[in-house]
Design an enzyme around this catalytic site. Structure first.
Site, PDB file in Angstrom:
ATOM      1  CG  ASP A 140      -1.991   0.957   1.271  1.00 60.87           C
ATOM      2  OD1 ASP A 140      -1.837   2.040   0.673  1.00 60.87           O
ATOM      3  OD2 ASP A 140      -3.033   0.653   1.880  1.00 60.87           O
ATOM      4  CB  SER A 177      -6.632  14.297 -13.040  1.00 63.95           C
ATOM      5  OG  SER A 177      -7.971  14.374 -13.456  1.00 63.95           O
ATOM      6  CE1 TYR A 220      -8.831  10.932  -9.178  1.00 66.37           C
ATOM      7  CE2 TYR A 220      -9.688  12.498 -10.791  1.00 66.37           C
ATOM      8  CZ  TYR A 220      -8.826  11.466 -10.456  1.00 66.37           C
ATOM      9  OH  TYR A 220      -7.955  10.969 -11.408  1.00 66.37           O
ATOM     10  CE  LYS A 235      -5.078  11.522  -9.465  1.00 63.29           C
ATOM     11  NZ  LYS A 235      -3.918  10.690  -9.753  1.00 63.29           N
ATOM     12  CG  ASN A 267     -12.602  11.732 -20.093  1.00 59.58           C
ATOM     13  OD1 ASN A 267     -12.325  12.932 -19.912  1.00 59.58           O
ATOM     14  ND2 ASN A 267     -13.611  11.159 -19.490  1.00 59.58           N
ATOM     15  CG  ASP A 322     -20.125  14.666 -15.189  1.00 66.00           C
ATOM     16  OD1 ASP A 322     -19.034  14.340 -14.685  1.00 66.00           O
ATOM     17  OD2 ASP A 322     -20.953  13.863 -15.643  1.00 66.00           O
TER      18      ASP A 322
HETATM   19  N1  LIG Z   1      -8.313   6.511 -16.561  1.00 67.74           N
HETATM   20  C1  LIG Z   1      -8.420   7.826 -16.714  1.00 67.74           C
HETATM   21  O1  LIG Z   1      -9.135   8.305 -17.598  1.00 67.74           O
HETATM   22  C2  LIG Z   1      -7.656   8.764 -15.829  1.00 67.74           C
HETATM   23  C3  LIG Z   1      -7.831  10.163 -16.009  1.00 67.74           C
HETATM   24  C4  LIG Z   1      -7.117  11.027 -15.193  1.00 67.74           C
HETATM   25  C5  LIG Z   1      -6.227  10.528 -14.271  1.00 67.74           C
HETATM   26  N2  LIG Z   1      -6.097   9.175 -14.097  1.00 67.74           N
HETATM   27  C6  LIG Z   1      -5.156   8.700 -13.085  1.00 67.74           C
HETATM   28  O2  LIG Z   1      -4.347   7.690 -13.654  1.00 67.74           O
HETATM   29  C7  LIG Z   1      -3.958   6.751 -12.659  1.00 67.74           C
HETATM   30  C8  LIG Z   1      -4.278   5.351 -13.122  1.00 67.74           C
HETATM   31  O3  LIG Z   1      -5.678   5.258 -13.347  1.00 67.74           O
HETATM   32  P1  LIG Z   1      -6.369   3.965 -13.977  1.00 67.74           P
HETATM   33  O4  LIG Z   1      -7.450   4.450 -14.859  1.00 67.74           O
HETATM   34  O5  LIG Z   1      -5.360   3.038 -14.494  1.00 67.74           O
HETATM   35  O6  LIG Z   1      -7.083   3.374 -12.669  1.00 67.74           O
HETATM   36  P2  LIG Z   1      -6.994   1.918 -12.030  1.00 67.74           P
HETATM   37  O7  LIG Z   1      -7.971   1.935 -10.891  1.00 67.74           O
HETATM   38  O8  LIG Z   1      -7.187   0.868 -13.069  1.00 67.74           O
HETATM   39  O9  LIG Z   1      -5.518   1.857 -11.493  1.00 67.74           O
HETATM   40  C9  LIG Z   1      -5.114   2.363 -10.245  1.00 67.74           C
HETATM   41  C10 LIG Z   1      -4.229   1.311  -9.603  1.00 67.74           C
HETATM   42  O10 LIG Z   1      -3.747   1.822  -8.361  1.00 67.74           O
HETATM   43  C11 LIG Z   1      -3.849   0.791  -7.394  1.00 67.74           C
HETATM   44  N3  LIG Z   1      -3.974   1.380  -6.058  1.00 67.74           N
HETATM   45  C12 LIG Z   1      -5.017   2.103  -5.565  1.00 67.74           C
HETATM   46  N4  LIG Z   1      -4.788   2.441  -4.288  1.00 67.74           N
HETATM   47  C13 LIG Z   1      -3.555   1.952  -3.975  1.00 67.74           C
HETATM   48  C14 LIG Z   1      -2.769   1.963  -2.794  1.00 67.74           C
HETATM   49  N5  LIG Z   1      -3.208   2.566  -1.669  1.00 67.74           N
HETATM   50  N6  LIG Z   1      -1.556   1.357  -2.811  1.00 67.74           N
HETATM   51  C15 LIG Z   1      -1.119   0.720  -3.919  1.00 67.74           C
HETATM   52  N7  LIG Z   1      -1.827   0.669  -5.074  1.00 67.74           N
HETATM   53  C16 LIG Z   1      -3.030   1.271  -5.099  1.00 67.74           C
HETATM   54  C17 LIG Z   1      -5.101   0.029  -7.778  1.00 67.74           C
HETATM   55  O11 LIG Z   1      -5.169  -1.267  -7.212  1.00 67.74           O
HETATM   56  C18 LIG Z   1      -4.971   0.012  -9.291  1.00 67.74           C
HETATM   57  O12 LIG Z   1      -4.245  -1.092  -9.732  1.00 67.74           O
HETATM   58  C19 LIG Z   1      -4.661   7.192 -11.389  1.00 67.74           C
HETATM   59  O13 LIG Z   1      -3.763   7.982 -10.640  1.00 67.74           O
HETATM   60  C20 LIG Z   1      -5.803   8.044 -11.885  1.00 67.74           C
HETATM   61  O14 LIG Z   1      -6.226   8.983 -10.923  1.00 67.74           O
HETATM   62  C21 LIG Z   1      -6.784   8.295 -14.848  1.00 67.74           C
END
Ligand SMILES: NC(=O)c1ccc[n+]([C@@H]2O[C@H](COP(=O)([O-])OP(=O)(O)OC[C@H]3O[C@@H](n4cnc5c(N)ncnc54)[C@H](O)[C@@H]3O)[C@@H](O)[C@H]2O)c1
Length: 333
Positions: free
Chosen positions: A67, A131, A155, A159, A184, A293
């Site tokens: 973690d 983000s 959130y 970020k 996105n 949103d």
């Molecule tokens: N997907 C999108 O469109 C998007 C947009 C903006 C920002 N983000 C950011 O990109 C990153 C990845 O997003 P994603 O879409 O792959 O999401 P995801 O939920 O698939 O991946 C996040 C990963 O972090 C791990 N995680 C969460 N809490 C944790 C902790 N306390 N310790 C260790 N691991 C932990 C989860 O198990 C998961 O594997 C995130 O930081 C998210 O905020 C994503």
């Protein structure tokens, strides 16, 4: 994806936090194909073992199940790492509205632990997932990195705080950082299940099950939907850039084009009906607009092009085409 220009990442030690998640597992895959030594730190809060199953037997891959809220775990994970790609966080605006404390603990507390660990262990560069939510209530389009509004959700605050901490860790301790403001993101391995599923995998699964997707509002809201390969490219450019001016910056990570929700459902139908023509007949339902949103989101990618040499390889149509094929091959029972 053509990764030839990143061949110099061979033998580099790279930590991917959140490596069992959607974006993280795609980063692990690309890095392993470049012969980098990859360590994945994940507690499987939202990620899955099946996302990294093919890598577990790879000689250059190590998994730390732990973690980021535990500083010792972060210190252990950062030991001997050249670079960190920090993806671990709790995503989703609605999740943060339902439980702001947990989102803050992970996204801010965990982020700070990772910065401290990266600083203490002499990591060369700390690249992190920022983000587009940081633009908040700013109505200006396209979004340019230095013009942000007020955050619209817990959130978004987390970020934005990440960006503030990253800057302070550079000016105070000399840690090099780059923040990538993802817009996105979609593509292979994005989770279609759970209460907080993102719109594209959710709609894909519903179309495949012949269930009507619900669009929040009239469907005129638009987003700069970004295919995963563009995001991988931005991360690899951030690790490898030799342009000193490119460091300690934040970058929009997007395509620079926007698609309305109605157009998105049409594209999904077009690509999925190639596999099952009945999908063309699935009706769309409209519900109320969702709290927090913003109506429109569109990035300028000029800064990333200029400082990092970014060239998006996938516009929405080709990205949806690849994603639809992947979901069809991997989700259809
Ligand atoms: N997907 C999108 O469109 C998007 C947009 C903006 C920002 N983000 C950011 O990109 C990153 C990845 O997003 P994603 O879409 O792959 O999401 P995801 O939920 O698939 O991946 C996040 C990963 O972090 C791990 N995680 C969460 N809490 C944790 C902790 N306390 N310790 C260790 N691991 C932990 C989860 O198990 C998961 O594997 C995130 O930081 C998210 O905020 C994503």
């Amino acid at each position: 994806m053509d990764l030839e220009q990143f061949r110099n990442l061979a033998k580099k030690n790279i930590l991917v936090t959140g490596g069992a998640g959607f974006i993280g597992s795609n980063l692990c895959e690309a890095l392993l194909s470049l012969n980098a030594n990859v360590t994945c730190l994940d507690n499987f809060a939202t990620g899955h073992k099946h996302n990294i199953a093919p890598f577990l037997s790879h000689k250059n891959f190590a998994l730390i199940e732990g973690d980021i809220c535990d500083l010792k775990t972060c210190q252990q994970a950062c030991l001997n790492q050249d670079f960190v790609l920090h993806q671990a966080a709790l995503g989703s605006v609605p999740r943060s509205i339902n439980d702001p404390i947990t989102s803050n603990n992970v996204n801010v507390g965990g982020f700070l632990n990772m910065l401290v660990a990266a600083r203490d262990k002499g990591v060369k560069r700390f690249i992190y997932a920022a983000s587009s939510s940081t633009y908040g209530d700013s109505e200006s389009l396209p979004k340019e990195e230095d013009k942000i509004g007020k955050p619209l959700s817990p959130y978004a605050i987390t970020k934005y705080v990440n960006e503030l901490y990253a800057e302070i860790f550079n000016t105070t301790y000399g840690l090099n950082t780059i923040g990538l403001r993802y817009f996105n993101v979609f593509g292979r391995r994005q989770d279609p299940n759970g209460a907080y599923a993102a719109v594209i995998p959710l709609f894909v699964k519903q179309f495949m099950d012949h269930v009507s997707p619900v669009i929040n509002g009239d469907g005129s809201y638009s987003r700069d939907f970004t295919y995963i390969d563009n995001v991988v490219q931005m991360n690899l450019l951030s690790i490898t850039t030799e342009n000193e001016d490119a460091l300690n910056q934040v970058y929009n990570t997007a395509v620079g084009d926007r698609t309305t929700l109605v157009q998105l459902t049409e594209l999904l139908k077009k690509h999925l009906s190639f596999f099952d023509e009945k999908i063309q007949e699935v009706a769309i339902i409209h519900g109320p607009n969702r709290k927090g949103d913003i109506p429109h989101s569109l990035a300028s990618v000029e800064k990333a092009e200029r400082l990092l040499g970014y060239k998006p390889t996938h516009a929405i149509d080709s990205g949806i085409g690849e994603a639809a094929k992947w979901y069809w091959e991997n989700l259809k029972d």
